[in-house]
Design an enzyme around this catalytic site. Sequence first.
Site, PDB file in Angstrom:
ATOM      1  N   CYS A 114      -3.223 -17.049  15.755  1.00 10.04           N
ATOM      2  CA  CYS A 114      -2.802 -15.925  16.917  1.00 10.04           C
ATOM      3  C   CYS A 114      -3.014 -17.026  18.086  1.00 10.04           C
ATOM      4  O   CYS A 114      -3.807 -18.020  18.159  1.00 10.04           O
ATOM      5  CB  CYS A 114      -3.571 -14.890  17.172  1.00 10.04           C
ATOM      6  SG  CYS A 114      -3.570 -13.767  15.807  1.00 10.04           S
ATOM      7  N   ARG A 153      -8.207  -7.824  11.268  1.00 11.07           N
ATOM      8  CA  ARG A 153      -8.097  -8.630  10.316  1.00 11.07           C
ATOM      9  C   ARG A 153      -9.002  -9.960  10.650  1.00 11.07           C
ATOM     10  O   ARG A 153      -8.629 -11.314  10.136  1.00 11.07           O
ATOM     11  CB  ARG A 153      -6.545  -9.218  10.199  1.00 11.07           C
ATOM     12  CG  ARG A 153      -6.045  -9.164   8.875  1.00 11.07           C
ATOM     13  CD  ARG A 153      -4.520  -9.109   8.558  1.00 11.07           C
ATOM     14  NE  ARG A 153      -3.982  -7.818   8.519  1.00 11.07           N
ATOM     15  CZ  ARG A 153      -2.904  -7.352   9.217  1.00 11.07           C
ATOM     16  NH1 ARG A 153      -2.278  -8.240  10.035  1.00 11.07           N
ATOM     17  NH2 ARG A 153      -2.447  -5.881   9.094  1.00 11.07           N
ATOM     18  N   ARG A 178       7.389   0.195   1.186  1.00  7.75           N
ATOM     19  CA  ARG A 178       7.426  -1.269   2.469  1.00  7.75           C
ATOM     20  C   ARG A 178       6.151  -2.030   2.122  1.00  7.75           C
ATOM     21  O   ARG A 178       5.168  -1.660   1.280  1.00  7.75           O
ATOM     22  CB  ARG A 178       7.090  -0.561   3.736  1.00  7.75           C
ATOM     23  CG  ARG A 178       6.149   0.351   3.783  1.00  7.75           C
ATOM     24  CD  ARG A 178       6.660   1.339   4.878  1.00  7.75           C
ATOM     25  NE  ARG A 178       5.538   2.333   5.486  1.00  7.75           N
ATOM     26  CZ  ARG A 178       5.579   3.625   4.706  1.00  7.75           C
ATOM     27  NH1 ARG A 178       6.104   3.785   3.771  1.00  7.75           N
ATOM     28  NH2 ARG A 178       4.500   4.344   5.154  1.00  7.75           N
ATOM     29  N   CYS A 196     -10.150  -7.444  16.416  1.00  7.29           N
ATOM     30  CA  CYS A 196      -9.167  -7.520  15.342  1.00  7.29           C
ATOM     31  C   CYS A 196      -9.292  -7.162  13.858  1.00  7.29           C
ATOM     32  O   CYS A 196     -10.515  -7.447  13.465  1.00  7.29           O
ATOM     33  CB  CYS A 196      -8.652  -8.960  15.204  1.00  7.29           C
ATOM     34  SG  CYS A 196      -7.507  -9.381  13.811  1.00  7.29           S
ATOM     35  N   ASP A 246      -6.598   4.767  10.712  1.00  8.09           N
ATOM     36  CA  ASP A 246      -6.056   3.844   9.300  1.00  8.09           C
ATOM     37  C   ASP A 246      -7.317   4.406   8.484  1.00  8.09           C
ATOM     38  O   ASP A 246      -8.420   3.767   8.614  1.00  8.09           O
ATOM     39  CB  ASP A 246      -5.946   2.574   9.660  1.00  8.09           C
ATOM     40  CG  ASP A 246      -5.030   1.914   8.989  1.00  8.09           C
ATOM     41  OD1 ASP A 246      -4.704   2.313   7.744  1.00  8.09           O
ATOM     42  OD2 ASP A 246      -4.110   1.098   9.426  1.00  8.09           O
ATOM     43  N   ARG A 292       0.692  -1.121  -0.068  1.00 14.09           N
ATOM     44  CA  ARG A 292       0.050   0.041   0.136  1.00 14.09           C
ATOM     45  C   ARG A 292       0.582   1.214   0.206  1.00 14.09           C
ATOM     46  O   ARG A 292       0.468   2.240  -0.756  1.00 14.09           O
ATOM     47  CB  ARG A 292      -0.743  -0.038   1.270  1.00 14.09           C
ATOM     48  CG  ARG A 292      -2.054   1.078   1.369  1.00 14.09           C
ATOM     49  CD  ARG A 292      -2.902   1.163   2.451  1.00 14.09           C
ATOM     50  NE  ARG A 292      -2.267   0.744   3.726  1.00 14.09           N
ATOM     51  CZ  ARG A 292      -3.076   0.290   4.522  1.00 14.09           C
ATOM     52  NH1 ARG A 292      -4.368  -0.029   4.498  1.00 14.09           N
ATOM     53  NH2 ARG A 292      -2.342   0.013   5.927  1.00 14.09           N
ATOM     54  N   TYR A 293       2.000   1.169   0.640  1.00 17.39           N
ATOM     55  CA  TYR A 293       2.857   2.371   0.889  1.00 17.39           C
ATOM     56  C   TYR A 293       3.924   2.047  -0.228  1.00 17.39           C
ATOM     57  O   TYR A 293       4.562   0.947  -0.419  1.00 17.39           O
ATOM     58  CB  TYR A 293       3.460   2.501   2.179  1.00 17.39           C
ATOM     59  CG  TYR A 293       2.433   2.762   3.090  1.00 17.39           C
ATOM     60  CD1 TYR A 293       1.588   3.955   3.406  1.00 17.39           C
ATOM     61  CD2 TYR A 293       2.068   1.752   3.855  1.00 17.39           C
ATOM     62  CE1 TYR A 293       0.769   4.149   4.270  1.00 17.39           C
ATOM     63  CE2 TYR A 293       0.832   2.027   4.993  1.00 17.39           C
ATOM     64  CZ  TYR A 293       0.330   3.184   5.280  1.00 17.39           C
ATOM     65  OH  TYR A 293      -0.332   3.090   6.104  1.00 17.39           O
ATOM     66  N   LYS A 304      -2.397   5.268   7.033  1.00 22.30           N
ATOM     67  CA  LYS A 304      -2.500   5.845   8.172  1.00 22.30           C
ATOM     68  C   LYS A 304      -2.521   7.345   8.295  1.00 22.30           C
ATOM     69  O   LYS A 304      -1.757   7.904   7.683  1.00 22.30           O
ATOM     70  CB  LYS A 304      -1.292   5.292   9.300  1.00 22.30           C
ATOM     71  CG  LYS A 304      -1.329   3.834   9.681  1.00 22.30           C
ATOM     72  CD  LYS A 304      -0.284   3.312  10.463  1.00 22.30           C
ATOM     73  CE  LYS A 304       0.047   1.755  10.412  1.00 22.30           C
ATOM     74  NZ  LYS A 304       0.264   1.370   9.212  1.00 22.30           N
ATOM     75  N   CYS A 322      -8.218 -11.024  19.598  1.00 20.13           N
ATOM     76  CA  CYS A 322      -8.867 -10.024  19.927  1.00 20.13           C
ATOM     77  C   CYS A 322      -9.979  -9.725  19.233  1.00 20.13           C
ATOM     78  O   CYS A 322     -10.274  -9.757  18.025  1.00 20.13           O
ATOM     79  CB  CYS A 322      -7.764  -8.811  19.637  1.00 20.13           C
ATOM     80  SG  CYS A 322      -5.989  -9.341  20.041  1.00 20.13           S
ATOM     81  N   ASP A 355     -10.504   0.515  14.114  1.00 21.47           N
ATOM     82  CA  ASP A 355     -10.870   0.199  12.544  1.00 21.47           C
ATOM     83  C   ASP A 355     -12.471   0.043  12.753  1.00 21.47           C
ATOM     84  O   ASP A 355     -12.994  -0.350  13.616  1.00 21.47           O
ATOM     85  CB  ASP A 355     -10.273  -0.757  11.865  1.00 21.47           C
ATOM     86  CG  ASP A 355      -8.825  -0.138  11.882  1.00 21.47           C
ATOM     87  OD1 ASP A 355      -8.483   0.805  11.636  1.00 21.47           O
ATOM     88  OD2 ASP A 355      -7.693  -1.216  11.728  1.00 21.47           O
TER      89      ASP A 355
HETATM   90  S1  SF4 Z   1      -5.203  -8.113  16.609  1.00 20.60           S
HETATM   91 FE1  SF4 Z   1      -5.737  -9.756  15.218  1.00 20.60          FE
HETATM   92  S2  SF4 Z   1      -3.740 -10.448  14.318  1.00 20.60           S
HETATM   93 FE2  SF4 Z   1      -3.062  -9.173  16.235  1.00 20.60          FE
HETATM   94  S3  SF4 Z   1      -3.114 -10.867  17.924  1.00 20.60           S
HETATM   95 FE3  SF4 Z   1      -5.117  -9.934  17.906  1.00 20.60          FE
HETATM   96  S4  SF4 Z   1      -6.560 -11.352  16.709  1.00 20.60           S
HETATM   97 FE4  SF4 Z   1      -4.228 -11.678  16.246  1.00 20.60          FE
END
Ligand code: SF4
Length: 411
Positions: free
Chosen positions: A147, A156, A138, A154, A352, A134-135, A359, A151, A315
Site C-alpha cells: 500500500c 489484512r 462475487r 488494517c 463484518d 465467501r459470497y 457483512k 493504516c 474488525d
Molecule cells: S486498510 Fe490495509 S489494505 Fe487498505 S490501504 Fe490501509 S493498509 Fe492498505
Amino acid sequence: MHSETSRENGEEPPSRSSLKQFKSAGRGFWSNVSDADWNDWHWQLKNRITTAEQLQRLMPTLTPEEFAGAKLANHKLALAITPYFFSLIDPADENCPIRWQVIPRIQETHTASWEMSDPCGEDSHSPVPGLVHRYPDRVLFLVTDRCASYCRYCTRSRLVSNATGYDFHPEFDKQIEYIAAHPEIRDVLLSGGDPLLFSDDKLETLLSRLRAIPHVEFLRIGTRIPIFLPQRITPALCAMLKKFHPLFISVHTNHPRELTTEVRDALGRLADAGIPLGNQSVLLRNVNDDAEIMKAHVQKLLMCRVKPYYLYQCDLITGSAHLRASVRKGLEVMEALRGHTSGYAVPTYVIDAPGGGGKIPISPEYVLSHDEDRVVVRNYEGKIFEYPEAADGTPLVEAPSEIEEPELCKC
Ligand code: SF4
C-alpha cells in the site's frame, strides 16, 4: 463560551465548521521540492517515511507511545506514510485524526483474547491463493500486499506489507482460472494491498483478462490511493480504466480532513471517466466516532461525487483495541445521520462477522412492533406512525367494479 454562543445561534463551532472546507495538504517539510517531483507519484513513494528515526526528526512532538510503536512497527505492519499524507498531520495535536490512523503506537503490541490475525476468516474462504470466495456471486481478488501508506487498523495486516513474513504470492493464472470455471461469479473486486500501485500496463493486462470472462459482469477496485497518493490518479490512468466499464471504485476515507483539494480533484478525474465512486469508512476512536464529524465527512464526500457506501465497525484485528470505537457509538452516529441529512449521504453500518460470516448490517431500531395487521415505526424525530400490513397476495380492500382511468403523472 464562544462555541456555546455559536451553538445557541444555530452556527457550528469554528473548528467544526471548517471541517467541510476544502484545503490543500500543502507541502510541510517539503516546501523546497519541485512541483514536478511533488506531483510525481513515484517520487512520493520513494520518499515515504518508514522509520521511527525519520518520524521523530520530522515530528519532534512524537509521544513516547508513538516512538516505541514506530520502533516495533515493522514487526507487525510496516510503517510507511507518503510525504503528501504526512503533511496533513497536525504535529501540535496529539489527537490529530490523521496521526491516529497512520502513526503506530505501542498499544499495537497489546493483544486481547478475542482479537485475531484474520478476523474476517479470509484465509479459510480462499480456494486458491489470493482469491476469497465467501459470497455466492462475487469474489475478492487480492493483487498485492503493498500500500502507499499503512493504516494501523488494517484488517489484512497479517499479509499487508509482509512485516510478519506471511509471504503473500497471488497466483493470477490460478485466480483467473477459478473465476472462469465458476459461472456464478459475476462480480470481481480487486483489492490487496492497493491495486492502483500497479503500473497502468500491468493493471490493464489484469483487467483485460478479467473482462474477457463472459460471465464477469461487473468489476470493482478497492483503493486508498486517491487519499494517500492523489498524484497517482493521472489522466492516463483514468483513460485506461474507462475501457473496462462497468467498473466501480471504492475508496477509503475516515475523516473530512482527508478530503483535500488534491483528493477532490483526483476523485473528480475518476468520476469524469464515468467511474461510480463509493466510500468505505472504519469507525475509529478519536477519529470519526462523533456524529458532527461523520456528518461533515459524508456531506463532503457527496461534494467529491462519492457516495458513502459502508461504515465498518472496526474488525477484531490483533492490537487494535486502542482504535476501536464501541457499537453504541456507531449506532449513535447512524441515528444522527438518517433523516438529518440526505439519504445519499447515509452509509450502511456493518459488522463484518468475526470468523467469516460476512457483512451484517446494523441500524438503530426504527420498527417498534410488527404483527400481521400493522407495523409501528418511528421516524428520525422520534414520532410514531402506523402502517397497515398488506396481507400477502390478497388485496385488503375489494377493488371497485369500474376502475377510473388514472390521470397521467406530470412529473
Ligand atoms: S486498510 Fe490495509 S489494505 Fe487498505 S490501504 Fe490501509 S493498509 Fe492498505
